[in-house]
Write a protein that holds these residues in place. Structure first.
Motif, PDB file in Angstrom:
ATOM      1  N   THR A   1       9.811  -6.811  -5.047  1.00  0.00           N
ATOM      2  CA  THR A   1       8.546  -6.388  -4.546  1.00  0.00           C
ATOM      3  C   THR A   1       8.426  -4.777  -4.586  1.00  0.00           C
ATOM      4  N   MET A   2       9.327  -4.128  -4.233  1.00  0.00           N
ATOM      5  CA  MET A   2       9.216  -2.731  -4.391  1.00  0.00           C
ATOM      6  C   MET A   2       9.227  -2.300  -5.821  1.00  0.00           C
ATOM      7  N   LEU A   3       9.729  -3.133  -6.885  1.00  0.00           N
ATOM      8  CA  LEU A   3       9.650  -2.903  -8.296  1.00  0.00           C
ATOM      9  C   LEU A   3       8.210  -3.117  -8.675  1.00  0.00           C
ATOM     10  N   HIS A   4       7.685  -4.077  -8.302  1.00  0.00           N
ATOM     11  CA  HIS A   4       6.129  -4.436  -8.659  1.00  0.00           C
ATOM     12  C   HIS A   4       5.101  -3.400  -8.039  1.00  0.00           C
ATOM     13  N   ARG A   5       5.625  -2.901  -6.885  1.00  0.00           N
ATOM     14  CA  ARG A   5       4.703  -1.873  -6.119  1.00  0.00           C
ATOM     15  C   ARG A   5       4.675  -0.470  -6.924  1.00  0.00           C
ATOM     16  N   LEU A   6       6.017  -0.301  -7.352  1.00  0.00           N
ATOM     17  CA  LEU A   6       6.217   0.873  -8.171  1.00  0.00           C
ATOM     18  C   LEU A   6       5.418   0.984  -9.468  1.00  0.00           C
ATOM     19  N   SER A   7       5.343  -0.103 -10.292  1.00  0.00           N
ATOM     20  CA  SER A   7       4.916  -0.557 -11.413  1.00  0.00           C
ATOM     21  C   SER A   7       3.327  -0.269 -11.290  1.00  0.00           C
ATOM     22  N   LYS A   8       2.740  -0.571 -10.054  1.00  0.00           N
ATOM     23  CA  LYS A   8       1.198  -0.271  -9.833  1.00  0.00           C
ATOM     24  C   LYS A   8       0.949   1.276  -9.648  1.00  0.00           C
ATOM     25  N   THR A   9       2.163   1.959  -8.970  1.00  0.00           N
ATOM     26  CA  THR A   9       1.697   3.416  -8.778  1.00  0.00           C
ATOM     27  C   THR A   9       1.858   4.199  -9.871  1.00  0.00           C
TER      28      THR A   9
ATOM     29  N   VAL B   1       0.804  -1.132  -0.138  1.00  0.00           N
ATOM     30  CA  VAL B   1      -0.053  -0.051  -0.137  1.00  0.00           C
ATOM     31  C   VAL B   1       0.856   1.157   0.008  1.00  0.00           C
ATOM     32  N   ALA B   2       2.067   1.101  -0.055  1.00  0.00           N
ATOM     33  CA  ALA B   2       3.160   2.294  -0.249  1.00  0.00           C
ATOM     34  C   ALA B   2       2.764   3.144  -1.370  1.00  0.00           C
ATOM     35  N   ASP B   3       3.100   4.419  -1.257  1.00  0.00           N
ATOM     36  CA  ASP B   3       2.955   5.350  -2.369  1.00  0.00           C
ATOM     37  C   ASP B   3       4.178   5.626  -2.899  1.00  0.00           C
ATOM     38  N   ILE B   4       4.202   6.266  -4.089  1.00  0.00           N
ATOM     39  CA  ILE B   4       5.424   6.424  -4.751  1.00  0.00           C
ATOM     40  C   ILE B   4       6.675   7.205  -4.073  1.00  0.00           C
ATOM     41  N   TYR B   5       6.192   8.018  -3.111  1.00  0.00           N
ATOM     42  CA  TYR B   5       7.332   8.425  -2.489  1.00  0.00           C
ATOM     43  C   TYR B   5       7.713   7.783  -1.333  1.00  0.00           C
ATOM     44  N   THR B   6       7.008   6.701  -0.933  1.00  0.00           N
ATOM     45  CA  THR B   6       7.951   5.892  -0.172  1.00  0.00           C
ATOM     46  C   THR B   6       8.591   4.951  -0.786  1.00  0.00           C
TER      47      THR B   6
END
Length: 56
Positions: free
Chosen positions: A47-55, A12-17
């Motif tokens: 995991t961080m890259l996957h989240r980044l791609s979703k944001t 649930v982290a945003d792009i800035y996090t």
């Protein structure tokens, strides 16, 4: 906070996090020479890259 131990928070982290986490991990390598290798071995960067791609 240990993001590696609390992966659900990363989801649930945003792009800035995410940006701050990448920065912290790269800086941490200066003090612990195996830090980046550890993060790669535990798929934390993936995991961080996957989240980044979703944001974006």
């Amino acid at each position: 906070m240990k993001w590696r131990d609390e992966a659900e928070r990363l989801n649930v982290a945003d792009i800035y996090t995410i940006q701050k986490l990448f920065t912290v991990h790269v800086h941490q390598e200066r003090f612990c020479s195996v830090h980046l290798a550890d993060m790669l071995a535990h798929n934390h960067f993936l995991t961080m890259l996957h989240r980044l791609s979703k944001t974006v």
